[in-house]
Design an enzyme around this catalytic site. Structure first.
Site, short mmCIF file in Angstrom:
data_model
loop_
_atom_site.label_atom_id
_atom_site.label_comp_id
_atom_site.label_asym_id
_atom_site.label_seq_id
_atom_site.Cartn_x
_atom_site.Cartn_y
_atom_site.Cartn_z
N ASP A 113 -4.39 -6.19 5.12
CA ASP A 113 -5.44 -7.03 5.71
C ASP A 113 -5.41 -8.44 5.13
OD1 ASP A 113 -6.45 -5.07 7.35
OD2 ASP A 113 -7.74 -4.24 5.78
N ASN A 159 0.84 -1.20 0.00
CA ASN A 159 0.00 0.00 0.00
C ASN A 159 0.87 1.25 0.00
OD1 ASN A 159 0.55 0.83 2.83
ND2 ASN A 159 -0.37 -1.18 3.24
N LYS A 219 8.18 -17.43 -10.68
CA LYS A 219 7.42 -16.31 -11.24
C LYS A 219 6.17 -16.80 -11.99
CE LYS A 219 7.97 -12.35 -14.17
NZ LYS A 219 8.56 -11.94 -15.42
N PHE A 251 -4.20 3.42 14.51
CA PHE A 251 -4.51 4.41 13.49
C PHE A 251 -5.68 3.90 12.66
CE2 PHE A 251 -1.37 7.90 12.99
CZ PHE A 251 -0.66 7.65 14.15
N1 CTP Z 1 -4.00 -3.26 12.06
C1 CTP Z 1 -3.31 -4.33 12.60
N2 CTP Z 1 -3.30 -5.51 11.94
C2 CTP Z 1 -3.98 -5.68 10.79
C3 CTP Z 1 -4.70 -4.60 10.25
C4 CTP Z 1 -4.68 -3.40 10.91
O1 CTP Z 1 -2.68 -4.16 13.65
N3 CTP Z 1 -3.95 -6.86 10.20
C5 CTP Z 1 -3.98 -2.00 12.82
C6 CTP Z 1 -3.30 -0.87 12.06
O2 CTP Z 1 -1.91 -0.82 12.37
C7 CTP Z 1 -4.03 0.36 12.61
C8 CTP Z 1 -5.41 -0.16 12.91
O3 CTP Z 1 -5.29 -1.58 13.01
O4 CTP Z 1 -3.46 0.80 13.82
C9 CTP Z 1 -6.47 0.16 11.89
O5 CTP Z 1 -6.04 -0.18 10.60
P1 CTP Z 1 -6.97 0.10 9.35
O6 CTP Z 1 -6.30 -0.44 8.13
O7 CTP Z 1 -7.42 1.53 9.35
O8 CTP Z 1 -8.26 -0.71 9.72
P2 CTP Z 1 -8.74 -2.17 9.41
O9 CTP Z 1 -8.73 -2.95 10.69
O10 CTP Z 1 -8.00 -2.75 8.28
O11 CTP Z 1 -10.29 -1.92 9.06
P3 CTP Z 1 -10.99 -1.50 7.69
O12 CTP Z 1 -10.39 -2.35 6.62
O13 CTP Z 1 -12.42 -1.79 7.96
O14 CTP Z 1 -10.74 -0.03 7.49
#
Ligand code: CTP
Length: 409
Positions: free
Chosen positions: A288, A219, A298, A333
């Protein structure tokens, strides 16, 4: 005696009055570079020089770079007939002695007052940062080491010299470090130590989820917010571990840096380092999902469309929330493009965090890869909208809330 003069809404050293004492080392030319850096970030610099420093670099160089008169003598040059060493130490926020020779260390550690710099340091009731630079044998000599020890006991901040090839042709410890190291020392000396002795873990940057040996999913996170938080926590006296995904940023001085690639690597590093941590700040943009299998070779293109199978990564913050030790503060965050507050509250509850920093990722001055940010701090009983400011300033505001939460324990 130390009070915080770094304003959290202003970036770094802007407006800070720095009194720089340059002594007779070849590294004096690097101190001239430092003056440029200080002026660039709008610090107000006044320079004092010893006679031997002037053998290496002309006082005119420092006068031109600082935009101020350079002071060399205790009495002779003072037009008002007042004592320069008293006035200089009074009209400054911090003293920086760089480069500091073995002779200067000896003078300062023995409380000598036989030149302008040593007398000014004696008269000062302000933080003093000293950057020794000399030949390695001189630095390692027990006399110098004892002087350093003594200077530390006076509450002065000593900046370790770098190792490498020295101007004298030898290899070893004794080089003046990079500006970034001195800058952190200055900011640390100016900042209240309200996280002193606390262990703080910060995560930063994106993760990379391997698809095959050539490709990965990732990302747009630059890591800037997390790195700013790690630096800010360190300046406040914390012992900081920064677990970082792949980013294009320098390792911050004085911080334990653990580099990871994937979400799973980040998870194991965070869970290991969170043990014993008073605060965990999860600024990383953790993927996620990851490809169900990372191909060994590859992937070759084919005529038909391709589908990717993704599996979910564990939520690291939620895991921390479920297993937190008593008193540990968890900050997450939330990168959002809409419904900022609602999403902040949802993540606060679902992940068991104490504070969620909601980040708007759509603005051109907030979110990914810019130096500024505008965030909303969501806590159980309070919501704080912060104005647009530097990521450094935002980091300080977040840590102000963290300190308040620690005090409420
Ligand atoms: N986070 C985490 N582990 C993950 C995903 C997210 O620890 N696998 C943490 C991030 O570091 C951040 C917080 O969760 O502090 C929120 O991340 P964000 O990407 O905004 O939220 P998501 O949980 O992915 O929710 P959504 O996809 O619904 O926005």
């Amino acid at each position: 005696m130390k009070e915080s003069i770094v304003k959290s809404d202003k970036p770094g050293l802007q407006g800070v009055r720095v009194l720089l004492g340059v002594t007779g080392s070849i590294a004096a030319y690097k101190a001239a570079e430092w003056v440029r850096e200080l002026v660039k970030e709008e610090a107000l610099v006044t320079v004092m020089m010893t006679d031997s420093a002037c053998e290496f670099v002309s006082s005119l160089t420092f006068a031109a770079l600082s935009g101020n008169r350079v002071y060399r003598q205790m009495f002779a040059e003072d037009p008002e007939g007042v004592m320069a060493h008293i006035n200089l130490s009074r009209d400054t926020d911090i003293l920086l002695i760089a480069p500091a020779t073995a002779q200067t260390l000896s003078r300062l550690s023995h409380g000598m007052g036989d030149d302008l710099i040593s007398t000014t340091v004696l008269a000062a009731r302000k933080p003093v940062v000293i950057c020794p630079a000399m030949n390695t044998n001189m630095f390692l000599h027990p006399a110098s080491q004892q002087n350093l020890e003594r200077l530390r006991s006076y509450g002065y901040q000593l900046v370790d010299p770098d190792s490498g090839s020295l101007a004298c042709g030898e290899e070893g410890t004794g080089r003046l470090p990079e500006w970034d190291v001195a800058r952190e020392a200055l900011l640390g000396a100016l900042t209240l130590n309200d996280l002193e002795g606390r262990k703080v873990v910060v995560t930063a940057g994106p993760t990379r989820e391997a698809l095959d040996p050539a490709r990965y999913l990732t990302n747009r996170s630059s890591g800037k917010m997390g790195y700013a938080l790690a630096r800010a926590a360190r300046r406040r006296g914390a012992k900081v571990t920064l677990v970082s995904g792949p980013v294009d940023l320098d390792a911050p001085p004085g911080i334990e840096l653990v580099r990871v690639q994937s979400a799973r690597q980040m998870e194991s590093a965070v869970l290991e380092h969170a043990q014993g941590a008073a605060v965990v700040v999860k600024a990383a943009a953790v993927a996620d999902y990851r490809p169900a299998t990372a191909q060994e070779h590859k992937i070759k293109k084919k005529a038909e469309p391709m589908h990717l199978d993704l599996v979910k990564n564990n939520d690291i913050l939620a895991t921390l929330g479920q297993n937190r030790r008593p008193g540990q503060i968890l900050v997450g965050f939330a990168a959002e493009s809409q419904n900022h507050r609602q999403e902040g509250f949802r993540k606060l509850t679902e992940k068991g965090a104490d504070l969620i920093v909601v980040n708007d990722i759509l603005g051109s001055t907030t979110g990914f890869d810019v130096d500024t940010n505008q965030v909303t701090l969501v806590e159980q009983n309070q919501v704080t909208e912060l104005p647009l400011m530097s990521k450094e300033g935002t980091a300080n505001q977040i840590l102000n809330r963290v300190v308040a939460l620690l005090e409420q324990q």
